[in-house]
Design a protein around this motif. Structure first.
Motif, short mmCIF file in Angstrom:
data_model
loop_
_atom_site.label_atom_id
_atom_site.label_comp_id
_atom_site.label_asym_id
_atom_site.label_seq_id
_atom_site.Cartn_x
_atom_site.Cartn_y
_atom_site.Cartn_z
N GLU A 15 4.72 -0.62 -59.06
CA GLU A 15 4.51 -2.02 -58.70
C GLU A 15 4.44 -2.12 -57.18
O GLU A 15 5.13 -1.38 -56.48
CB GLU A 15 5.64 -2.92 -59.21
N TRP A 16 3.62 -3.05 -56.68
CA TRP A 16 3.64 -3.39 -55.25
C TRP A 16 4.31 -4.74 -55.09
O TRP A 16 4.26 -5.57 -56.00
CB TRP A 16 2.26 -3.36 -54.60
N ILE A 17 4.94 -4.93 -53.93
CA ILE A 17 5.70 -6.15 -53.66
C ILE A 17 5.35 -6.64 -52.26
O ILE A 17 5.47 -5.88 -51.29
CB ILE A 17 7.22 -5.88 -53.73
N ARG A 18 4.93 -7.88 -52.16
CA ARG A 18 4.68 -8.50 -50.86
C ARG A 18 5.73 -9.59 -50.65
O ARG A 18 5.89 -10.48 -51.49
CB ARG A 18 3.28 -9.10 -50.79
N VAL A 19 6.46 -9.50 -49.54
CA VAL A 19 7.46 -10.51 -49.20
C VAL A 19 6.72 -11.65 -48.50
O VAL A 19 6.07 -11.45 -47.48
CB VAL A 19 8.56 -9.94 -48.29
N GLU A 20 6.80 -12.85 -49.08
CA GLU A 20 6.12 -14.02 -48.54
C GLU A 20 6.99 -14.71 -47.49
O GLU A 20 8.20 -14.47 -47.41
CB GLU A 20 5.76 -14.99 -49.67
N ALA A 21 6.40 -15.60 -46.72
CA ALA A 21 7.10 -16.30 -45.65
C ALA A 21 8.32 -17.07 -46.16
O ALA A 21 9.33 -17.18 -45.45
CB ALA A 21 6.14 -17.23 -44.92
N ASP A 22 8.24 -17.58 -47.38
CA ASP A 22 9.36 -18.37 -47.93
C ASP A 22 10.43 -17.49 -48.59
O ASP A 22 11.38 -18.00 -49.18
CB ASP A 22 8.85 -19.43 -48.92
N GLY A 23 10.26 -16.16 -48.51
CA GLY A 23 11.24 -15.25 -49.10
C GLY A 23 10.93 -14.85 -50.53
O GLY A 23 11.58 -13.97 -51.08
N SER A 24 9.94 -15.52 -51.15
CA SER A 24 9.57 -15.13 -52.51
C SER A 24 8.80 -13.81 -52.48
O SER A 24 8.34 -13.37 -51.41
CB SER A 24 8.74 -16.23 -53.18
N LEU A 25 8.69 -13.19 -53.63
CA LEU A 25 8.01 -11.90 -53.74
C LEU A 25 6.78 -12.06 -54.63
O LEU A 25 6.85 -12.65 -55.71
CB LEU A 25 8.93 -10.86 -54.36
N THR A 26 5.66 -11.52 -54.19
CA THR A 26 4.45 -11.46 -55.00
C THR A 26 4.35 -10.02 -55.50
O THR A 26 4.48 -9.08 -54.71
CB THR A 26 3.23 -11.86 -54.18
N ILE A 27 4.11 -9.85 -56.80
CA ILE A 27 4.18 -8.53 -57.42
C ILE A 27 2.90 -8.24 -58.20
O ILE A 27 2.36 -9.09 -58.90
CB ILE A 27 5.41 -8.47 -58.36
N GLY A 28 2.46 -7.00 -58.08
CA GLY A 28 1.30 -6.54 -58.84
C GLY A 28 1.44 -5.05 -59.11
O GLY A 28 2.48 -4.47 -58.86
#
Length: 127
Positions: A15-28
């Motif tokens: 899985e890849w994880i991008r940390v967003e500005a609001d602290g949430s994580l986007t996952i794919g």
């Protein structure tokens, strides 16, 4: 050679994880994973509001070759699922890093620090 963007975090389960500005994580799923799977034909994504434990199987990706579980990289709450990708699963093959699957609000933001960086993931997939 798979594409491994330097600004993302990764798991050994691809899985890849991008940390967003609001602290949430986007996952794919990573480019490496979609290459290994082949043509993606179906995605089952977690519903918003679902609480996940770290490494919990929370989604399914199916290809013409196999079905695989997708795991939560850290504990947290699902805050969104990408219905567009579920409706067009082949978009994962077209661009694994823009075809995000779900977003997670981590229970503990520091848990993200324990995930692999691009160099660590590249080393992991080279074996």
């Amino acid at each position: 050679m798979s594409n491994v963007p330097a600004d993302l975090k990764y798991t050994t389960s691809h899985e890849w994880i991008r940390v967003e500005a609001d602290g949430s994580l986007t996952i794919g799923v990573t480019d490496h994973a979609q290459e290994a799977l082949g043509d993606v034909v179906f995605l089952e994504l977690p519903e918003a509001g679902r609480q996940l434990a770290a490494k919990e199987a929370c989604a399914v990706i199916e290809s013409v070759k196999a079905a695989s579980d997708i795991y939560a990289p850290v504990a947290g709450e699902v805050i969104a699922a990408n219905q567009d990708v579920a409706d067009a699963p082949e978009s994962v093959n077209a661009d694994a890093y823009s075809a995000w699957l779900f977003k997670l609000k981590p229970a503990n933001a520091a848990d993200v620090d324990g995930l692999l960086d691009a160099a660590g993931y590249t080393a992991e997939t080279a074996q």
